[in-house]
Design a protein around this motif. Structure first.
Motif: not given
Length: 413
Positions: A226-237, A244-248
């Protein structure tokens, strides 16, 4: 006839027709009462999530002593039938560390100094942390052809809430195998290449990663990573943060007889452990909760269980942690060491204010500077302090330290 004889001040002794009888009841010692009752049953047991990995138990106190019982010694804690801890009478609470999400059986009972147990308070609860994590992937899967058909055999998955295994043939569901059984026979094997997938499923209907095997064909070429793996912070819970982890998307297309993409395997380092999850083909994102993320690796998997190389994203992201103070430096003037620094270049998204700075020597000695300070001067007339290295970190109002700077040795300007 009965004769009564008095001897001085002694008690009256009665003689009957058959001989001497016992003395009067009023002169007997008090009877000995056997102590044979265990502590009462514990009441008021509750379980509340402390964070994503811990559960706080609390219960009503038992009286230190009670009629017919010896002194209470404390409480015994069991989780899922396993002994966890002894809690003395001074406390009526206990934190269960590293309790996996989902339902657990919590049990608290009293025990006295004679080692007698009371009836337990029992609570089956997820403590507000529903199980959202699938079982681990079975490490092995083999096939054997017999007169009865094709038999699949796999290694057991050790998961306290495992319900069983799902078997798919060419992406179509064919069987559920209950936990405790690790074999299944297909009496009708289609002609040509056939791919079987075996994955665990728990009692909360969470699926694990599939172990796949192709019989009668398929390729041995791994799909692209997979390419362009990213981990993004959504907010507090509650108890942490949402990420959220995303990839191509990846297409499995070797030059000959492609097996087809099965999905993706994610290995995410969260706080102090590894979170592994299988994401089926067609999805290119995965959302999860964790206090912080240290890094993540994504693999592509085809239906013949060929794994791609891993794509890694390694920058640790902590929503409440400050970066290290910037431009960390030092000079020496006469017999003094002067350290200087700037504020961190970026503040954490959910952090609190810096309340002081810590300058830490290699031997563990800590020097503090106020939040509005940008320098610290140390007197070093004997030249001993300049022989070691130092780093700096910021400390916020929750006493959470920032990332640390590089280590530097004092030097002359």
């Amino acid at each position: 006839m009965r004769l009564c004889v008095a001897i001085g001040a002694a008690a009256a002794i009665f003689v009957g027709a058959t001989g001497w009888a016992s003395s009067a009841e009023s002169d007997l010692p008090d009877p000995v009462v056997e102590v044979d009752s265990a502590p009462r049953q514990v009441t008021g047991l509750t379980a509340v999530a402390a964070d994503l990995y811990s559960v706080d138990l609390s219960w009503d106190a038992l009286e230190p002593t009670e009629a017919g019982a010896t002194t209470l010694s404390g409480y015994l804690i069991h989780v899922d039938w396993e002994f966890v801890a002894f809690v003395p009478t001074s406390s009526t609470s206990y934190r269960i560390a590293y309790a996996r999400e989902g339902e657990h059986r919590f049990e608290v009972r009293g025990v006295d100094l004679d080692n007698r147990f009371g009836e337990p308070a029992v609570l089956v609860s997820d403590a507000g942390r529903p199980d959202t994590r699938g079982p681990y992937r079975t490490p092995t899967l083999t096939s054997t052809t017999t007169d009865a058909g094709l038999t699949l055999t796999w290694a057991a998955i050790f998961d306290g809430s495992l319900s069983g295994y799902l078997v798919h043939r060419n992406d179509e569901f064919v069987a559920f195998v209950p936990a405790g059984t690790t074999t299944w026979t297909d009496p009708t094997v289609p002609a040509g290449p056939t791919t079987y997938h075996v994955r665990g499923v728990d009692q909360a209907n969470n699926f694990g990663g599939a172990h796949s095997i192709t019989v009668g064909g398929g390729d041995s070429v791994a799909p692209p990573a997979p390419s362009n793996l990213r981990v993004t912070l959504n907010g507090p819970v509650a108890g942490g943060f949402s990420w959220t982890a995303t990839w191509d998307a990846v297409e499995d297309a070797p030059s000959e007889t492609p097996s087809g993409l099965s999905g993706y395997w994610l290995a995410i380092t969260v706080t102090d452990n590894m979170h592994n999850v299988f994401v089926p083909a067609g999805a290119t994102s995965y959302t999860f909760d964790a206090p912080m993320v240290w890094g993540a690796t994504a693999f592509s998997i085809d239906k013949n269980n060929n794994f791609s190389a891993g794509t890694y994203v390694g920058k640790a992201v902590h929503p409440t942690k400050w970066e290290a103070p910037a431009n960390w430096r030092s000079t020496m003037v006469n017999d003094q060491i002067i350290f200087a620094w700037d504020l961190p270049t970026t503040a954490p998204q959910y952090g609190s204010e810096i309340v002081y700075f810590e300058i830490v020597a290699n031997d563990g000695t800590v020097y503090q500077a106020s939040a509005d300070s940008r320098t610290l001067t140390l007197d070093d007339p004997w030249g001993t302090l300049r022989r070691t290295s130092y780093f700096i970190r910021a400390v916020d109002a929750t006493f959470d330290a920032s990332w640390t700077s590089e280590r530097i040795f004092p030097h002359w300007s």
